[in-house]
Design an enzyme around this catalytic site. Structure first.
Site, PDB file in Angstrom:
ATOM      1  N   LYS A 230      16.351 -17.482 -43.396  1.00  0.00           N
ATOM      2  CA  LYS A 230      17.648 -16.946 -43.805  1.00  0.00           C
ATOM      3  C   LYS A 230      18.716 -17.285 -42.757  1.00  0.00           C
ATOM      4  CE  LYS A 230      18.785 -12.383 -42.970  1.00  0.00           C
ATOM      5  NZ  LYS A 230      20.094 -11.794 -42.774  1.00  0.00           N
ATOM      6  N   ASN A 231      18.362 -17.122 -41.479  1.00  0.00           N
ATOM      7  CA  ASN A 231      19.370 -17.304 -40.427  1.00  0.00           C
ATOM      8  C   ASN A 231      19.744 -18.763 -40.201  1.00  0.00           C
ATOM      9  OD1 ASN A 231      19.574 -14.558 -40.058  1.00  0.00           O
ATOM     10  ND2 ASN A 231      18.015 -14.495 -38.452  1.00  0.00           N
TER      11      ASN A 231
ATOM     12  N   ARG B  73      26.821  -9.797 -42.994  1.00  0.00           N
ATOM     13  CA  ARG B  73      27.387 -10.004 -41.672  1.00  0.00           C
ATOM     14  C   ARG B  73      27.675 -11.487 -41.407  1.00  0.00           C
ATOM     15  NH1 ARG B  73      28.977  -9.311 -36.171  1.00  0.00           N
ATOM     16  NH2 ARG B  73      27.837 -10.847 -34.990  1.00  0.00           N
TER      17      ARG B  73
ATOM     18  N   CYS C 178      24.152  -5.514 -41.787  1.00  0.00           N
ATOM     19  CA  CYS C 178      23.413  -4.364 -41.272  1.00  0.00           C
ATOM     20  C   CYS C 178      24.239  -3.616 -40.239  1.00  0.00           C
ATOM     21  CB  CYS C 178      22.145  -4.837 -40.576  1.00  0.00           C
ATOM     22  SG  CYS C 178      20.816  -5.202 -41.696  1.00  0.00           S
TER      23      CYS C 178
ATOM     24  N   ARG D 258      28.972  -4.907 -33.638  1.00  0.00           N
ATOM     25  CA  ARG D 258      28.760  -6.354 -33.776  1.00  0.00           C
ATOM     26  C   ARG D 258      30.114  -7.025 -33.640  1.00  0.00           C
ATOM     27  NH1 ARG D 258      24.073  -7.511 -38.186  1.00  0.00           N
ATOM     28  NH2 ARG D 258      23.206  -8.835 -36.598  1.00  0.00           N
TER      29      ARG D 258
ATOM     30  N   ASP E  88      14.995  -9.236 -33.983  1.00  0.00           N
ATOM     31  CA  ASP E  88      14.630  -9.029 -35.388  1.00  0.00           C
ATOM     32  C   ASP E  88      13.169  -8.610 -35.561  1.00  0.00           C
ATOM     33  OD1 ASP E  88      17.119  -9.546 -36.365  1.00  0.00           O
ATOM     34  OD2 ASP E  88      16.719 -11.617 -36.932  1.00  0.00           O
TER      35      ASP E  88
ATOM     36  N   ARG F 108      17.556  -8.326 -48.477  1.00  0.00           N
ATOM     37  CA  ARG F 108      18.449  -9.269 -47.791  1.00  0.00           C
ATOM     38  C   ARG F 108      17.671 -10.280 -46.960  1.00  0.00           C
ATOM     39  NH1 ARG F 108      21.361  -6.686 -43.908  1.00  0.00           N
ATOM     40  NH2 ARG F 108      21.953  -8.804 -43.476  1.00  0.00           N
TER      41      ARG F 108
HETATM   42  C1  UD1 Z   1      21.737 -11.731 -33.718  1.00  0.00           C
HETATM   43  C2  UD1 Z   1      20.538 -12.247 -32.950  1.00  0.00           C
HETATM   44  C3  UD1 Z   1      19.833 -13.235 -33.828  1.00  0.00           C
HETATM   45  C4  UD1 Z   1      19.438 -12.495 -35.105  1.00  0.00           C
HETATM   46  C5  UD1 Z   1      20.665 -11.896 -35.795  1.00  0.00           C
HETATM   47  C6  UD1 Z   1      20.311 -11.059 -37.009  1.00  0.00           C
HETATM   48  C7  UD1 Z   1      20.332 -12.618 -30.567  1.00  0.00           C
HETATM   49  C8  UD1 Z   1      20.940 -13.182 -29.335  1.00  0.00           C
HETATM   50  N1  UD1 Z   1      21.007 -12.819 -31.707  1.00  0.00           N
HETATM   51  O1  UD1 Z   1      22.576 -12.834 -34.028  1.00  0.00           O
HETATM   52  O2  UD1 Z   1      18.702 -13.771 -33.184  1.00  0.00           O
HETATM   53  O3  UD1 Z   1      18.771 -13.331 -35.972  1.00  0.00           O
HETATM   54  O4  UD1 Z   1      21.334 -11.066 -34.875  1.00  0.00           O
HETATM   55  O5  UD1 Z   1      19.725  -9.858 -36.675  1.00  0.00           O
HETATM   56  O6  UD1 Z   1      19.271 -12.031 -30.513  1.00  0.00           O
HETATM   57  N2  UD1 Z   1      28.406 -10.174 -29.071  1.00  0.00           N
HETATM   58  C9  UD1 Z   1      29.612  -9.882 -28.494  1.00  0.00           C
HETATM   59  N3  UD1 Z   1      30.722 -10.548 -28.924  1.00  0.00           N
HETATM   60  C10 UD1 Z   1      30.668 -11.496 -29.885  1.00  0.00           C
HETATM   61  C11 UD1 Z   1      29.425 -11.792 -30.477  1.00  0.00           C
HETATM   62  C12 UD1 Z   1      28.307 -11.124 -30.050  1.00  0.00           C
HETATM   63  O7  UD1 Z   1      29.701  -9.030 -27.632  1.00  0.00           O
HETATM   64  O8  UD1 Z   1      31.706 -12.071 -30.225  1.00  0.00           O
HETATM   65  C13 UD1 Z   1      27.202  -9.438 -28.657  1.00  0.00           C
HETATM   66  C14 UD1 Z   1      26.702  -8.516 -29.755  1.00  0.00           C
HETATM   67  O9  UD1 Z   1      27.303  -7.263 -29.688  1.00  0.00           O
HETATM   68  C15 UD1 Z   1      25.234  -8.416 -29.444  1.00  0.00           C
HETATM   69  C16 UD1 Z   1      24.917  -9.799 -28.898  1.00  0.00           C
HETATM   70  O10 UD1 Z   1      26.149 -10.359 -28.466  1.00  0.00           O
HETATM   71  O11 UD1 Z   1      25.005  -7.493 -28.418  1.00  0.00           O
HETATM   72  C17 UD1 Z   1      24.206 -10.693 -29.918  1.00  0.00           C
HETATM   73  O12 UD1 Z   1      25.095 -11.186 -30.782  1.00  0.00           O
HETATM   74  P1  UD1 Z   1      24.919 -12.517 -31.642  1.00  0.00           P
HETATM   75  O13 UD1 Z   1      23.838 -13.399 -31.133  1.00  0.00           O
HETATM   76  O14 UD1 Z   1      26.260 -13.085 -31.809  1.00  0.00           O
HETATM   77  O15 UD1 Z   1      24.509 -11.858 -32.993  1.00  0.00           O
HETATM   78  P2  UD1 Z   1      24.138 -12.563 -34.278  1.00  0.00           P
HETATM   79  O16 UD1 Z   1      24.767 -13.886 -34.401  1.00  0.00           O
HETATM   80  O17 UD1 Z   1      24.321 -11.552 -35.332  1.00  0.00           O
END
Ligand code: UD1
Length: 418
Positions: free
Chosen positions: A23-24, A93, A117, A122, A307, A399
């Protein structure tokens, strides 16, 4: 599927399950089709509600898109840069990933803040700061982001304060359309980043270093339609290995790639499972009762994935001994804990950790999924519990897990959607 999943627990799972595309990976690749002219064929796409939501956004933008037998056909030759309505953005998201792609194609993007989620803050500050460094102007008003680049996007050297997956993807997408070269330092190294880069390179982009902490993108290439197959879903693979582990079963996960689970497989082994890499995938044979794993800490890839934190926490609930689980990526990702407690688990949340003391047995109860992976963790606990468990909020699970009831039933579980 929406509604509830009913589980009659206590059956060791046996058999084999075939893993679909990640999915990712699929979601950012679908967003990237916005930047290509001509038809693309994206194989091994999972049939998930998030994939359907991405296709809705593509359709809204004018892309001709369809899904057949795990293949998405997308033709973005004729697109219009309409603002994406909030209802579509709220679905998931990952919709933020459309920001870089639409900006790259049209020089302007308007979208409402993303949904998905609710697992803690986020933020998207890293995404926006990077796009600004590339010459974008960003205005935020009433939950709507307007991003535009009056002078076009330009390549830049971008150092991420944290290796954010989403920010790395958005930068890669925008950088393809920028003048000059973009370098991302401290980039996310997840396999899904490599997969997005592979798709973009098939489409004519020039991206090097994906999968390492430094990615270099030479901008300005014309992108065309192409063929690509999405990599197998390492999180679904780990989740079904956990289902074998928690029930004392034996399951082969066909298509799983051990090299994507290098920090996960040792955790199962230290819980007493026999984990074998086979030519087809990964096989797990579990002992009648798991041993507790002393300490699991979630980290960016190649560390232990956030995850899989909830699924492995469920396994620890019935293990012999006490384990500590520390979530470092999303501060609010313990929403499965109240449900696990209802089933009889012994978990204390303290100092940002879950301290899990294994109990001999869990007992079925009515619980509610609050998010995707936490929801799957409740299913796992239900599979191990005595009696009947009903998990509501099953739409969260849909999802990320294709046909979850059918898959578990094929392994001998008594599970049904109701
Ligand atoms: C994250 C996971 C990814 C997982 C997905 C779905 C990590 C590093 N990333 O990706 O493996 O598949 O969730 O669950 O494990 N952050 C900021 N500012 C930003 C963007 C992110 O502070 O602009 C922080 C977030 O608050 C969080 C961390 O960075 O603490 C991880 O974020 P990110 O990797 O961007 O999240 P996803 O892309 O959703």
């Amino acid at each position: 599927m929406s509604g509830k999943i009913e589980i009659e627990g206590g059956i060791p799972l046996r058999g084999q399950v075939r893993i679909r595309g990640a999915k990712n990976s699929a979601l950012p690749i679908l967003a990237a089709t916005v930047m290509t002219e001509g038809a693309s064929r994206i194989g091994s796409c999972p049939a998930l509600s998030d994939v359907r939501a991405s296709m809705e956004i593509l359709k809204y933008l004018g892309c001709v898109v369809s899904f057949r037998d795990g293949v998405v056909y997308a033709d973005s030759t004729e697109l219009y840069g309409a603002p994406i309505p909030e209802t579509l953005m709220r679905e998931m998201r990952s919709s933020i990933i459309f920001l870089g792609a639409i900006l790259a194609r049209f020089g302007e993007a308007r979208l409402s803040l993303p949904g998905g989620c609710d697992i803690g803050l986020r933020p998207i500050d890293l995404h926006l700061a990077a796009l600004r460094e590339m010459g974008a102007r960003i205005e935020e008003r009433g939950g709507i982001i307007r991003c535009y680049c009056p002078q076009g996007l330009r390549g830049a050297d971008i150092s991420l304060a944290f290796p954010s997956v989403g920010a790395t993807e958005n930068i890669m997408l925008a950088a393809c359309a920028a003048r000059g070269t973009t370098r991302i330092f401290n980039a996310a190294r997840e396999p899904e980043i490599e997969d997005l880069a592979a798709f973009l390179n098939h489409a004519g982009a020039r991206i090097g270093g994906a999968g390492s902490a430094e990615i270099v993108i030479a901008g300005g290439a014309e992108l065309h339609g192409c063929e690509h197959t999405v990599i197998p879903d390492r999180i679904a693979a780990g989740s079904y290995l956990a289902a074998a582990a928690i029930t004392g079963g034996s399951v082969s996960v066909v298509g799983a790639r051990a090299e994507h689970l290098r920090t996960v497989l040792p955790v199962f082994r230290s819980a007493g499972c026999e984990v074998t890499e086979t030519p087809e995938g990964i096989r797990l044979d579990a002992p009648p009762r798991l041993d507790a794993v002393n300490y699991i800490r979630t980290m960016p890839y190649p560390g232990f994935p956030t995850d899989l934190q909830a699924p492995l926490s469920a396994c620890m609930c019935v293990a012999r001994g006490t384990g500590i689980v520390r979530e470092t990526i999303f501060e609010n990702r313990y929403k499965h804990v109240p449900g696990l407690l209802r089933l009889g688990a012994d978990i204390r949340l303290e100092g940002g950790c879950a301290v899990i003391r294994g109990v001999r047995k869990l007992t079925g109860a009515d619980v509610e999924a609050a998010d995707l992976r936490g929801g799957f963790a409740l299913i796992l606990a239900g599979l191990a519990a005595e009696g009947k468990t009903t998990v509501s909020g099953a739409e969260h699970i849909d999802r990320g897990y294709e046909n979850v009831c059918g898959t578990l039933c094929s392994l001998g579980a008594r599970v049904r959607a109701c």
